[in-house]
Design a protein around this motif. Structure first.
Motif, short mmCIF file in Angstrom:
data_model
loop_
_atom_site.label_atom_id
_atom_site.label_comp_id
_atom_site.label_asym_id
_atom_site.label_seq_id
_atom_site.Cartn_x
_atom_site.Cartn_y
_atom_site.Cartn_z
N ARG A 95 -16.23 -62.31 -57.90
CA ARG A 95 -15.78 -61.37 -56.87
C ARG A 95 -14.50 -61.83 -56.19
NH1 ARG A 95 -20.23 -57.76 -55.64
NH2 ARG A 95 -19.06 -56.88 -53.93
N GLY B 223 -23.28 -48.70 -52.15
CA GLY B 223 -22.93 -49.84 -53.02
C GLY B 223 -24.10 -50.49 -53.73
N ALA C 61 -27.05 -47.99 -59.87
CA ALA C 61 -27.44 -49.30 -60.40
C ALA C 61 -27.86 -49.19 -61.88
CB ALA C 61 -28.54 -49.94 -59.56
N LYS C 62 -28.16 -50.36 -62.46
CA LYS C 62 -28.48 -50.42 -63.90
C LYS C 62 -29.85 -49.76 -64.15
CE LYS C 62 -25.25 -53.84 -65.11
NZ LYS C 62 -25.12 -55.11 -64.37
N LEU D 238 -23.13 -46.28 -56.41
CA LEU D 238 -22.31 -46.43 -57.62
C LEU D 238 -21.19 -47.44 -57.42
CD1 LEU D 238 -21.89 -42.59 -58.27
CD2 LEU D 238 -23.53 -44.11 -59.39
N GLY D 239 -21.17 -48.10 -56.25
CA GLY D 239 -20.06 -48.98 -55.91
C GLY D 239 -18.91 -48.15 -55.33
N ALA D 240 -18.08 -48.83 -54.53
CA ALA D 240 -16.96 -48.14 -53.89
C ALA D 240 -15.70 -48.34 -54.72
CB ALA D 240 -16.76 -48.71 -52.48
N GLY E 85 -27.01 -45.42 -62.61
CA GLY E 85 -25.63 -45.03 -62.31
C GLY E 85 -24.70 -45.13 -63.50
N ARG F 64 -21.83 -64.30 -50.71
CA ARG F 64 -21.71 -63.44 -51.90
C ARG F 64 -20.73 -64.04 -52.89
NH1 ARG F 64 -21.50 -56.94 -51.35
NH2 ARG F 64 -22.65 -56.81 -53.28
N LYS G 218 -16.08 -45.32 -56.13
CA LYS G 218 -16.64 -44.30 -57.02
C LYS G 218 -17.64 -43.40 -56.27
CE LYS G 218 -18.72 -43.94 -61.56
NZ LYS G 218 -19.26 -44.61 -62.73
#
Ligand code: UDP
Length: 245
Positions: A220, A186, A109-110, A161-163, A136, A213, A165
């Protein structure tokens, strides 16, 4: 452990509680492994990237995060026990770790978000031992590996780190990271930190968390278009068998 084959990805047919128990057993035994929580977007991506399928299938736990995977399992008559959202797995795991005084590291994350998530989780689960945090957004993976190891390692490292990655990171560096279990989760740190809200219960119960979402983050839409494409491949597989394109 029983598994469900969804377009080549082998999901554990397991409930949330059993998934947490399985992870805790590994932590207590010091048996290394990584946990993945693929949704339909990732399973769809696997069709173009066989290496991604292989690394998901090497995980010690493969949990069905998303209603698309659950519907696919039903259509393909595969034995999934229902959705196990990554965020629910994370929260229940953290709660049990806190009871047993286990330690955790937060990666992803940030800047500042992981620290905030750690603070909120420690408030909620006081026994939790937080070894450290690292955002991240780094240039070299080695910086992330060093951050975890220099903190003295941990029983669990959340890799957010999100998928895909985070899945690639875990598969590549599991041997170098001083943590028993790595969990790819995620956007969970944003939710724990309180900067992103989860859908209200009614959306979750109706299987419409993805829709909530989308309302909150309309950008998205591109990523979410993989859901109908995924369902189409699932239908074709049901009708025409394994090789359907
Ligand atoms: N992220 C990160 N490093 C990157 C890219 C993304 O730490 O290089 C973080 C991002 O800040 C967010 C999470 O990874 O916290 C991805 O969230 P998202 O909701 O997109 O996750 P997914 O839908 O893949 O589970």
């Amino acid at each position: 452990m029983e598994t469900a084959n969804i377009l080549g990805v082998r999901f554990n047919a397991i409930t949330l509680d059993d998934a947490v128990d399985a992870a805790m057993e590994r932590i207590r035994a010091g048996e290394k492994g990584y946990v993945v929580t693929p949704n339909s977007e990732i399973v769809y991506l696997c069709r173009k990237e066989p290496a991604l399928t292989a690394l998901l299938n090497r995980a010690c736990l493969v949990l069905p995060d998303g209603i698309g995977v659950v519907y696919a399992a039903r259509l393909l008559k595969q034995p999934i026990k229902g959705k196990v959202a990554g965020i629910d797995f994370a929260e229940h795991l953290v709660a049990q770790m806190a009871r047993e005084g286990k330690s955790i590291f937060f990666l992803g994350a940030k800047p500042g978000i992981a620290e905030l998530a750690a603070k909120e989780l420690q408030k909620k689960y006081p026994g939790l031992v937080v070894k450290g945090c690292r955002d991240g957004y780094y240039k070299d993976d080695q910086e992330a590996i060093d951050a975890i190891n220099q903190a003295g390692g941990a029983d669990v490292a959340l890799i957010c780190l999100g998928a895909p990655k985070q899945e690639r990171f875990m598969a590549a560096y599991q041997g170098q990271v001083n943590a028993t279990i790595l969990c790819g989760l995620g956007g969970s740190l944003d939710v724990f930190a309180g900067t992103v809200q989860r859908a209200p219960d009614i959306f979750i119960k109706l299987g419409l968390e993805w829709f909530y979402r989308l309302l909150k983050e309309p950008k998205r839409i591109g990523r979410m278009m993989s859901l109908p494409k995924f369902m189409l491949v699932v239908l074709k597989t049901k009708l025409f068998g394994k090789g359907a394109k």
